[in-house]
Design an enzyme around this catalytic site. Structure first.
Site, short mmCIF file in Angstrom:
data_model
loop_
_atom_site.label_atom_id
_atom_site.label_comp_id
_atom_site.label_asym_id
_atom_site.label_seq_id
_atom_site.Cartn_x
_atom_site.Cartn_y
_atom_site.Cartn_z
N ASN A 156 -1.00 -0.21 7.16
CA ASN A 156 -1.85 -0.55 5.85
C ASN A 156 -3.04 -1.90 6.05
O ASN A 156 -3.31 -2.59 7.35
CB ASN A 156 -1.39 -1.71 5.25
N GLU A 215 -0.47 -8.59 -2.15
CA GLU A 215 -1.93 -8.28 -2.54
C GLU A 215 -2.50 -7.69 -3.97
O GLU A 215 -2.83 -8.99 -4.99
CB GLU A 215 -2.61 -8.43 -1.70
N GLU A 251 8.37 -6.45 1.85
CA GLU A 251 7.67 -7.23 1.68
C GLU A 251 7.63 -8.74 1.63
O GLU A 251 6.96 -9.26 0.37
CB GLU A 251 6.12 -6.10 1.73
C1 PEP Z 1 0.92 -5.90 4.72
O1 PEP Z 1 -0.41 -6.00 4.72
O2 PEP Z 1 1.70 -5.25 3.98
C2 PEP Z 1 1.37 -6.24 6.14
C3 PEP Z 1 2.93 -6.34 6.56
O3 PEP Z 1 0.74 -7.09 6.97
P1 PEP Z 1 1.24 -7.94 7.90
O4 PEP Z 1 1.18 -7.12 8.71
O5 PEP Z 1 -0.65 -8.33 8.25
O6 PEP Z 1 1.73 -9.60 7.78
#
Ligand code: PEP
Length: 251
Positions: A10, A98, A168
């Site tokens: 992503n 986000e 997440e």
């Molecule tokens: C994400 O944006 O889905 C994510 C997991 O970011 P990061 O790996 O930077 O924590």
């Protein structure tokens, strides 16, 4: 349908069309052909067409990071599932933390977006995850269940082939703090039980469950080895073709 183990990047608000072309020129030769079908990238929507051109049938999947549920009309700044598909997306990331926490997207809005994407023919990676406050209050399972059940709604779940779920934890995204493999397994088992409730034990397995949150080449192998983890959703470490290729090679 996404083939496990899925490794998805992503890019968030990074890599315009020129940087996207350079990224794939560097990434493609680093990825053995047989794993390319399990790799997915979510560039900014303005870079989808450049990504599609640079990939030229390499087998890597492309997705849009966000979309709107209306098919067309006076919705300035929005992108419909059909526009995303026209630009090269076969996947859609929906409900990213986000979007939920910075842009105030509700469970209901995330669900509407997911359904619009699926009905248009996209496969949805549906993100769920609790904040640190919710985890500390012992509410992590309940929050993830609420987010997932909003997708199911009253009409039942979408086809399992059109869905992946990404767990997440908000406290692990972009913070450098990763869930332990045991934390990931606990939540992935919980999500699997939610999927089994709606799809039955057999079909629940058709929905890959990805882990995301500060995944890097240094911790990717142990997270991938955790029971119940069918793949990874990677933010920061997906921006560099060398580190992203290294993680793809561990799956
Ligand atoms: C994400 O944006 O889905 C994510 C997991 O970011 P990061 O790996 O930077 O924590």
């Amino acid at each position: 349908m996404l083939r496990a183990p899925v490794i998805a990047g992503n890019w968030k608000l990074n890599h315009g069309p020129s940087a996207t072309t350079e990224f794939f020129e560097s990434l493609i030769p680093r990825l053995p052909e047989e794993i390319r079908g399990t790799v997915a990238v979510f560039p900014p929507s303005v870079s989808l067409s450049a990504a599609k051109r640079a990939l030229a049938g390499a087998g890597i999947r492309l997705g849009v990071q966000n979309l709107y549920w209306e098919p067309s009309g006076a919705f300035t700044g929005e992108i419909s599932p059909a526009l995303a598909m026209d630009a090269g997306a076969t996947l859609a990331l929906v409900g990213h933390s986000e979007r939920r926490h910075l842009f105030g997207e509700t469970d209901r809005e995330a669900a509407r977006k997911a359904w619009a994407a699926i009905e248009a023919g996209l496969t949805v990676v549906f993100c769920v995850g609790e904040t640190l406050e919710e985890r500390d209050a012992g509410r992590a399972f309940e929050v993830v269940e609420r987010q997932f059940e909003a997708l199911v709604g009253e009409d039942g779940p979408p086809s399992p082939e059109a869905l992946a779920v990404a767990y997440e934890p908000v406290w692990a995204i972009g913070t450098g703090r990763t869930a332990s493999p045991a934390d990931a397994t606990d939540m992935h088992r919980h999500i699997h039980s939610l999927l089994s409730r709606h799809y039955g034990a057999g079909n629940a397995g058709l929905v890959p469950i990805l882990y995301g949150g500060s995944v890097k080449p240094e911790n990717a192998a142990e997270l991938l080895a955790a029971p119940g983890v069918d793949g990874l959703l990677i933010g920061g470490a997906s921006l560099d073709p060398v580190s992203f290729a290294a993680i793809c090679g561990m799956a």
